[in-house]
Motif scaffolding. Structure first.
Motif, PDB file in Angstrom:
ATOM      1  N   LYS A 176     -11.295   5.091  -6.764  1.00 48.16           N
ATOM      2  CA  LYS A 176     -11.951   3.900  -7.155  1.00 48.16           C
ATOM      3  C   LYS A 176     -11.820   3.211  -8.194  1.00 48.16           C
ATOM      4  CE  LYS A 176     -14.988   5.036  -3.265  1.00 48.16           C
ATOM      5  NZ  LYS A 176     -16.260   4.812  -3.064  1.00 48.16           N
ATOM      6  N   ASP A 177     -10.670   3.460  -9.201  1.00 48.38           N
ATOM      7  CA  ASP A 177     -10.987   2.976 -10.122  1.00 48.38           C
ATOM      8  C   ASP A 177      -8.392   2.348 -10.281  1.00 48.38           C
ATOM      9  OD1 ASP A 177     -12.288   5.489 -12.157  1.00 48.38           O
ATOM     10  OD2 ASP A 177     -13.177   3.176 -11.323  1.00 48.38           O
ATOM     11  N   THR A 178      -8.995   0.947  -9.903  1.00 50.52           N
ATOM     12  CA  THR A 178      -7.859   0.873  -9.854  1.00 50.52           C
ATOM     13  C   THR A 178      -7.604  -0.925 -11.020  1.00 50.52           C
ATOM     14  OG1 THR A 178      -8.469  -1.032  -8.609  1.00 50.52           O
ATOM     15  CG2 THR A 178      -7.187   1.394  -7.579  1.00 50.52           C
ATOM     16  N   ASP A 179      -6.518  -1.151 -11.241  1.00 52.57           N
ATOM     17  CA  ASP A 179      -6.410  -2.338 -12.193  1.00 52.57           C
ATOM     18  C   ASP A 179      -4.740  -2.730 -11.608  1.00 52.57           C
ATOM     19  OD1 ASP A 179      -7.169  -2.411 -16.075  1.00 52.57           O
ATOM     20  OD2 ASP A 179      -6.467  -3.993 -14.169  1.00 52.57           O
ATOM     21  N   LYS A 180      -4.493  -4.226 -12.515  1.00 54.39           N
ATOM     22  CA  LYS A 180      -3.507  -5.152 -12.483  1.00 54.39           C
ATOM     23  C   LYS A 180      -2.199  -4.241 -13.245  1.00 54.39           C
ATOM     24  CE  LYS A 180      -6.435  -8.858  -9.787  1.00 54.39           C
ATOM     25  NZ  LYS A 180      -6.437 -10.159 -10.314  1.00 54.39           N
ATOM     26  N   GLY A 181      -1.026  -4.452 -12.629  1.00 54.74           N
ATOM     27  CA  GLY A 181       0.347  -5.027 -13.225  1.00 54.74           C
ATOM     28  C   GLY A 181       0.504  -5.992 -13.722  1.00 54.74           C
ATOM     29  N   GLU A 182       2.220  -6.384 -14.257  1.00 46.16           N
ATOM     30  CA  GLU A 182       2.711  -7.729 -14.130  1.00 46.16           C
ATOM     31  C   GLU A 182       3.180  -8.009 -13.067  1.00 46.16           C
ATOM     32  OE1 GLU A 182       6.686  -4.867 -15.326  1.00 46.16           O
ATOM     33  OE2 GLU A 182       6.950  -7.259 -15.792  1.00 46.16           O
ATOM     34  N   VAL A 183       3.242  -8.011 -12.003  1.00 45.64           N
ATOM     35  CA  VAL A 183       3.213  -8.367 -10.752  1.00 45.64           C
ATOM     36  C   VAL A 183       2.335  -8.125  -9.799  1.00 45.64           C
ATOM     37  CG1 VAL A 183       5.626  -8.318 -11.223  1.00 45.64           C
ATOM     38  CG2 VAL A 183       4.764  -7.303  -9.908  1.00 45.64           C
ATOM     39  N   SER A 184       1.125  -8.690  -9.532  1.00 44.99           N
ATOM     40  CA  SER A 184       0.629  -7.919  -8.964  1.00 44.99           C
ATOM     41  C   SER A 184      -0.084  -9.051  -7.571  1.00 44.99           C
ATOM     42  CB  SER A 184      -1.344  -7.376  -9.372  1.00 44.99           C
ATOM     43  OG  SER A 184      -1.587  -9.112 -10.428  1.00 44.99           O
ATOM     44  N   ASP A 185       0.583  -9.956  -7.869  1.00 42.03           N
ATOM     45  CA  ASP A 185       0.032 -11.410  -6.693  1.00 42.03           C
ATOM     46  C   ASP A 185       0.509 -10.782  -5.419  1.00 42.03           C
ATOM     47  OD1 ASP A 185       0.309 -14.338  -9.370  1.00 42.03           O
ATOM     48  OD2 ASP A 185      -1.387 -12.708  -8.565  1.00 42.03           O
ATOM     49  N   GLY A 186      -0.767 -11.516  -4.439  1.00 45.13           N
ATOM     50  CA  GLY A 186      -0.176 -10.565  -3.163  1.00 45.13           C
ATOM     51  C   GLY A 186      -0.320  -9.619  -2.824  1.00 45.13           C
ATOM     52  N   TYR A 187      -0.194  -8.734  -3.202  1.00 46.75           N
ATOM     53  CA  TYR A 187      -0.351  -7.265  -2.994  1.00 46.75           C
ATOM     54  C   TYR A 187      -3.140  -6.983  -3.739  1.00 46.75           C
ATOM     55  CZ  TYR A 187       4.392  -6.534  -3.942  1.00 46.75           C
ATOM     56  OH  TYR A 187       5.416  -7.148  -3.737  1.00 46.75           O
ATOM     57  N   SER A 188      -3.094  -5.927  -2.788  1.00 41.38           N
ATOM     58  CA  SER A 188      -4.003  -5.240  -3.126  1.00 41.38           C
ATOM     59  C   SER A 188      -4.003  -3.344  -3.012  1.00 41.38           C
ATOM     60  CB  SER A 188      -4.744  -5.603  -2.303  1.00 41.38           C
ATOM     61  OG  SER A 188      -4.767  -5.025  -0.873  1.00 41.38           O
ATOM     62  N   VAL A 189      -4.579  -2.434  -3.810  1.00 44.65           N
ATOM     63  CA  VAL A 189      -4.538  -1.619  -3.485  1.00 44.65           C
ATOM     64  C   VAL A 189      -5.544  -0.772  -3.471  1.00 44.65           C
ATOM     65  CG1 VAL A 189      -2.426  -1.028  -4.964  1.00 44.65           C
ATOM     66  CG2 VAL A 189      -4.701  -0.892  -6.095  1.00 44.65           C
ATOM     67  N   SER A 190      -5.406   0.715  -2.682  1.00 39.34           N
ATOM     68  CA  SER A 190      -6.999   1.411  -2.741  1.00 39.34           C
ATOM     69  C   SER A 190      -6.991   2.696  -3.096  1.00 39.34           C
ATOM     70  CB  SER A 190      -7.579   1.572  -1.220  1.00 39.34           C
ATOM     71  OG  SER A 190      -6.356   1.453  -0.244  1.00 39.34           O
ATOM     72  N   ARG A 191      -7.310   3.606  -3.647  1.00 40.40           N
ATOM     73  CA  ARG A 191      -7.364   4.471  -3.557  1.00 40.40           C
ATOM     74  C   ARG A 191      -8.651   4.829  -3.933  1.00 40.40           C
ATOM     75  NH1 ARG A 191      -5.620   7.442  -9.398  1.00 40.40           N
ATOM     76  NH2 ARG A 191      -5.191   9.501  -7.982  1.00 40.40           N
ATOM     77  N   SER A 192      -8.721   6.280  -2.470  1.00 42.66           N
ATOM     78  CA  SER A 192     -10.332   6.681  -2.047  1.00 42.66           C
ATOM     79  C   SER A 192     -10.167   8.015  -1.999  1.00 42.66           C
ATOM     80  CB  SER A 192     -10.852   6.605  -0.258  1.00 42.66           C
ATOM     81  OG  SER A 192      -9.624   6.676   0.148  1.00 42.66           O
ATOM     82  N   LYS A 193      -9.051   8.922  -1.848  1.00 38.09           N
ATOM     83  CA  LYS A 193      -8.975   9.909  -2.817  1.00 38.09           C
ATOM     84  C   LYS A 193      -8.154  10.363  -3.924  1.00 38.09           C
ATOM     85  CE  LYS A 193      -7.563  10.994   1.710  1.00 38.09           C
ATOM     86  NZ  LYS A 193      -7.068  11.753   2.821  1.00 38.09           N
ATOM     87  N   THR A 194      -7.853  11.664  -4.704  1.00 39.46           N
ATOM     88  CA  THR A 194      -7.330  11.948  -5.601  1.00 39.46           C
ATOM     89  C   THR A 194      -5.301  11.655  -5.413  1.00 39.46           C
ATOM     90  OG1 THR A 194      -9.059  12.764  -6.634  1.00 39.46           O
ATOM     91  CG2 THR A 194      -6.443  12.925  -7.056  1.00 39.46           C
TER      92      THR A 194
END
Lengths: 113, 113
Positions: free
Chosen positions: B53-71
């Motif tokens: 549940k800990d994420t951060d943006k990189g240099e080309v994040s527009d238009g993308y999302s991420v999720s991490r519910s499990k390791t």
């Protein structure tokens, strides 16, 4: 801002000849430097890395690279290439303490029999 | 192999449709990354994760999302795919954020028509 420049997009070389793939970076702070190789239809593999210490770094498959701080370069070399070295090679830099790896645009090495 | 799989390996979709790419690791590494690879640009970081549940943006994040519910799983979602998102997407993992080696998955080739 950091940037990585790979001066040659394509390098053809005959088998058993030496090769140098060039990489220059720009950064106002200390960096870690890497070379990755990507074989066709595969992900990237680490060839070698410079963290600190000796400026001449040896990696896998007979490759080596030399860190030159004054010229901000980290050129990759191999004294005698094989057909199996045909691949794309990426130089990358990470600022010490930072999160991101910044990659160059890649150099496609083609070894000619 | 670093125990990283990506699915699907290939996908063709139409503009405006949602797309989710999956990265799965068996190494229990804390840090996971999503890159895109485009000709003339090398690899560029889209997002990364430093834990569940800990994420951060990189240099080309527009238009993308991420999720991490499990390791072990890191999902990349294109909410409404565009042709500019046609690319090869690579997942990578590392032991620590400042760890100097990232291990890459085999890639997913996405084509948006």
């Amino acid at each position: 801002a950091q940037s990585v420049t790979q001066l040659d997009s394509q390098v053809p070389v005959f088998e058993e000849a030496p090769v140098e793939l060039r990489c220059n970076y720009s950064s106002s702070v200390s960096v870690y430097l890497f070379w990755y190789v990507q074989y066709p239809n595969q992900g990237l593999q680490l060839l070698l890395k410079y963290l600190s210490g000796s400026t001449l770094v040896k990696g896998i498959n007979g490759f080596e690279a030399e860190f030159n701080k004054s010229q901000t370069s980290f050129h990759l070399r191999k004294p005698s290439v094989h057909i199996s070295d045909t691949a794309e090679y990426f130089c990358a830099v990470r600022k010490t303490g930072a999160n991101n790896l910044f990659f160059g645009t890649g150099t496609r090495l083609t070894v000619i029999p | 192999d670093a125990g990283i799989t990506q699915s699907p390996r290939h996908k063709v979709t139409e503009t405006g449709t949602p797309v989710t790419l999956r990265c799965h690791q068996t190494e229990n590494h804390r840090y996971m990354y999503w890159y895109r690879q485009d000709p003339g640009h090398g690899l560029r970081l889209i997002h990364y994760s430093y834990g569940v549940k800990d994420t951060d943006k990189g240099e080309v994040s527009d238009g993308y999302s991420v999720s991490r519910s499990k390791t072990e799983d890191f999902l990349l979602t294109l909410e409404s795919a565009t042709s500019s998102q046609t690319s090869v997407y690579f997942c990578a993992i590392s032991v620590r954020l400042d760890d100097n080696e990232q291990f890459f998955g085999p890639g997913t080739r996405l084509t948006v028509l």
